[in-house]
Design a protein around this motif. Structure first.
Motif, mmCIF file in Angstrom:
data_model
loop_
_atom_site.group_PDB
_atom_site.id
_atom_site.type_symbol
_atom_site.label_atom_id
_atom_site.label_comp_id
_atom_site.label_asym_id
_atom_site.label_seq_id
_atom_site.Cartn_x
_atom_site.Cartn_y
_atom_site.Cartn_z
ATOM 1 N N ILE A 94 0.839 -1.008 0.009
ATOM 2 C CA ILE A 94 0.013 0.052 0.055
ATOM 3 C C ILE A 94 0.738 1.087 -0.045
ATOM 4 C CG2 ILE A 94 -0.279 0.190 2.546
ATOM 5 C CD1 ILE A 94 -3.069 1.164 2.118
ATOM 6 N N PRO A 95 0.471 2.275 -0.878
ATOM 7 C CA PRO A 95 1.606 3.413 -0.904
ATOM 8 C C PRO A 95 0.969 4.206 0.454
ATOM 9 C CG PRO A 95 0.004 3.283 -2.894
ATOM 10 C CD PRO A 95 -0.409 2.137 -1.849
ATOM 11 N N ALA A 96 2.181 4.997 0.703
ATOM 12 C CA ALA A 96 2.243 5.927 1.954
ATOM 13 C C ALA A 96 1.166 6.704 1.790
ATOM 14 C CB ALA A 96 3.586 6.453 1.871
ATOM 15 N N LEU A 97 0.692 7.229 0.563
ATOM 16 C CA LEU A 97 -0.324 8.265 0.435
ATOM 17 C C LEU A 97 -1.778 7.791 1.000
ATOM 18 C CD1 LEU A 97 0.389 8.982 -3.439
ATOM 19 C CD2 LEU A 97 0.548 10.448 -1.340
ATOM 20 N N PHE A 98 -1.829 6.286 0.940
ATOM 21 C CA PHE A 98 -3.220 5.711 1.437
ATOM 22 C C PHE A 98 -3.151 5.106 2.948
ATOM 23 C CE2 PHE A 98 -3.541 4.923 -3.475
ATOM 24 C CZ PHE A 98 -4.231 5.909 -3.469
ATOM 25 N N ALA A 99 -2.118 5.042 3.344
ATOM 26 C CA ALA A 99 -1.953 4.652 5.095
ATOM 27 C C ALA A 99 -0.598 5.055 5.571
ATOM 28 C CB ALA A 99 -2.303 3.170 4.835
ATOM 29 N N ASP A 100 -0.492 5.170 6.709
ATOM 30 C CA ASP A 100 0.829 5.368 7.342
ATOM 31 C C ASP A 100 1.242 4.187 8.057
ATOM 32 O OD1 ASP A 100 -0.492 4.526 9.885
ATOM 33 O OD2 ASP A 100 -0.999 6.616 10.688
ATOM 34 N N SER A 101 2.315 4.296 8.537
ATOM 35 C CA SER A 101 3.270 3.230 8.726
ATOM 36 C C SER A 101 2.678 2.089 9.634
ATOM 37 C CB SER A 101 4.703 3.701 9.471
ATOM 38 O OG SER A 101 4.513 4.255 10.666
ATOM 39 N N GLY A 102 1.590 2.538 10.255
ATOM 40 C CA GLY A 102 0.797 1.547 11.270
ATOM 41 C C GLY A 102 0.030 0.700 10.599
ATOM 42 N N TYR A 103 -0.431 0.831 9.349
ATOM 43 C CA TYR A 103 -1.370 -0.130 8.729
ATOM 44 C C TYR A 103 -1.086 -1.563 8.902
ATOM 45 C CZ TYR A 103 -4.118 -1.761 4.644
ATOM 46 O OH TYR A 103 -4.883 -2.464 3.606
ATOM 47 N N LEU A 104 -2.203 -2.158 9.464
ATOM 48 C CA LEU A 104 -2.169 -3.727 9.707
ATOM 49 C C LEU A 104 -0.900 -4.245 10.359
ATOM 50 C CD1 LEU A 104 -3.788 -4.927 6.429
ATOM 51 C CD2 LEU A 104 -4.920 -4.552 8.465
ATOM 52 N N LYS A 105 -0.469 -3.142 11.283
ATOM 53 C CA LYS A 105 0.799 -3.482 11.889
ATOM 54 C C LYS A 105 0.731 -4.875 12.875
ATOM 55 C CE LYS A 105 0.526 -0.420 15.628
ATOM 56 N NZ LYS A 105 1.059 0.972 16.637
ATOM 57 N N HIS A 106 -0.402 -4.999 13.322
ATOM 58 C CA HIS A 106 -0.934 -6.077 14.179
ATOM 59 C C HIS A 106 -0.850 -7.509 13.834
ATOM 60 C CE1 HIS A 106 -4.782 -5.015 12.786
ATOM 61 N NE2 HIS A 106 -5.219 -6.168 13.415
ATOM 62 N N TRP A 107 -0.898 -7.690 12.134
ATOM 63 C CA TRP A 107 -0.740 -8.788 11.427
ATOM 64 C C TRP A 107 0.740 -9.214 11.476
ATOM 65 C CZ3 TRP A 107 -4.446 -8.785 6.692
ATOM 66 C CH2 TRP A 107 -5.678 -8.615 6.998
ATOM 67 N N LYS A 108 0.821 -10.575 11.165
ATOM 68 C CA LYS A 108 1.986 -11.277 11.235
ATOM 69 C C LYS A 108 2.673 -10.862 9.893
ATOM 70 C CE LYS A 108 4.514 -15.771 11.772
ATOM 71 N NZ LYS A 108 4.329 -17.085 11.910
ATOM 72 N N GLY A 109 1.846 -10.839 8.722
ATOM 73 C CA GLY A 109 2.534 -10.614 7.696
ATOM 74 C C GLY A 109 1.370 -9.862 6.295
ATOM 75 N N ASP A 110 1.502 -9.905 5.044
ATOM 76 C CA ASP A 110 0.575 -9.449 4.258
ATOM 77 C C ASP A 110 -0.564 -10.158 4.404
ATOM 78 O OD1 ASP A 110 2.401 -7.341 3.668
ATOM 79 O OD2 ASP A 110 2.798 -7.979 1.633
ATOM 80 N N LEU A 111 -0.357 -11.495 4.148
ATOM 81 C CA LEU A 111 -1.560 -12.335 3.911
ATOM 82 C C LEU A 111 -1.785 -13.186 5.097
ATOM 83 C CD1 LEU A 111 -1.277 -13.194 0.148
ATOM 84 C CD2 LEU A 111 -2.617 -11.351 1.315
ATOM 85 N N GLU A 112 -1.285 -12.705 6.255
ATOM 86 C CA GLU A 112 -1.476 -13.723 7.637
ATOM 87 C C GLU A 112 -1.597 -12.770 8.764
ATOM 88 O OE1 GLU A 112 1.257 -17.274 9.653
ATOM 89 O OE2 GLU A 112 1.960 -16.161 8.204
ATOM 90 N N ILE A 113 -2.723 -13.289 9.462
ATOM 91 C CA ILE A 113 -3.117 -12.640 10.604
ATOM 92 C C ILE A 113 -2.187 -12.897 11.875
ATOM 93 C CG2 ILE A 113 -4.844 -12.209 12.441
ATOM 94 C CD1 ILE A 113 -6.577 -12.429 10.318
ATOM 95 N N GLY A 114 -1.677 -14.302 12.006
ATOM 96 C CA GLY A 114 -0.750 -14.756 12.993
ATOM 97 C C GLY A 114 -1.442 -14.986 14.121
ATOM 98 N N ASN A 115 -2.436 -14.374 14.588
ATOM 99 C CA ASN A 115 -3.104 -14.585 15.706
ATOM 100 C C ASN A 115 -4.227 -15.182 15.899
ATOM 101 O OD1 ASN A 115 -3.814 -14.386 18.569
ATOM 102 N ND2 ASN A 115 -3.019 -12.362 18.887
#
Length: 269
Positions: A94-115
């Motif tokens: 996702i470009p920084a224009l559309f979300a700051d650095s905290g975007y989905l930070k609680h997920w383990k990875g791009d396509l993995e929630i992890g918890n």
């Protein structure tokens, strides 16, 4: 590379223009029957917390048309399905224009929630742009500020507390590291779960208070929300819960993400 930059700039410009225009209406449901997972909210009236001219003496009720609203906030598992189908909204892409650095930070990875504990909890760390994109992908839309406030004002069922008491009790507690499962906090008279007590929620026109009135800047609104003068334009000068909610909205920008800020979708009848 230049084509990619141009593409993202066009998308960004379109997102900014959305704040000045009515939300794109979702396809209507002719039968009036609520889609799965949504509640039909009856038409009604409510008194806005802030009037356009910030004059408490000229408060008028606002009519809200009937619409559909998700009975629960969108969950991490549901948003993961969206990201898998639309990889451009993955955390690393996702470009920084559309979300700051905290975007989905609680997920383990791009396509993995992890918890596994949070799969059915409300998704958070979501920007307005991402919430809006998800809604459109579902053939829905984000609720307007008036729709959300009207729906959230319904009295709780099976509770000995008022809406204001529930909100203030929630605000008084530290933010939870793990959000409760969607639908586990409380239900209101419309049949909606967790309108308060779990996550704050994006609305389509979250900055409509800033954009309203004669002022072309948000300085006047910031003064109203964060200073003692806020009481002059409020419908209820003792409604501290609403003061906090509107102040929070007034501090947001569309690319911001917050660990307890999620969303739910709406749909026209």
């Amino acid at each position: 590379m230049r084509l990619q930059i141009g593409y993202f700039l066009i998308l960004f410009a379109g997102g900014l223009l959305a704040f000045h225009a009515p939300p794109e209406r979702s396809p209507q449901t002719p039968s009036g029957k609520a889609p799965e997972g949504m509640i039909r909210i009856p038409a009604g009236r409510y008194t806005p917390f802030y009037s356009v001219n910030n004059d408490a003496n000229t408060k008028q009720d606002v009519a809200v048309k009937s619409f559909f609203l998700d009975d629960k906030p969108v969950t991490n598992a549901e948003f993961l399905t969206f990201v898998k189908a639309n990889p451009q909204w993955a955390r690393s892409r996702i470009p920084a224009l559309f979300a700051d650095s905290g975007y989905l930070k609680h997920w383990k990875g791009d396509l993995e929630i992890g918890n596994i504990q949070i799969e059915n909890s409300p998704v958070s760390n979501i920007s307005w742009f991402a919430a809006n994109a998800y809604s459109k992908w579902k053939g829905l839309r984000l609720p307007t500020l008036q729709e959300w406030e009207y729906a959230a004002n319904a009295a709780p069922t099976g509770e000995n507390k008022s809406v204001k008491e529930i909100i203030l009790a929630w605000y008084s507690q530290p933010s939870r590291k793990t959000l409760p499962v969607a639908g586990s906090v409380f239900r209101n008279e419309f049949g909606l779960y967790d309108m308060h007590g779990s996550v704050w929620e994006w609305v389509y026109d979250f900055n409509s208070i800033v954009m309203g009135g004669d002022s072309r800047s948000n300085s006047a609104v910031q003064r109203e929300l964060f200073c003692a003068s806020a009481a002059f334009g409020a419908a209820d000068r003792e409604d501290y819960a609403s003061f906090m909610r509107f102040a929070f909205r007034g501090s947001l920008k569309a690319r911001y993400t917050v660990s307890n800020l999620g969303f739910r979708c709406a749909k026209d009848l």
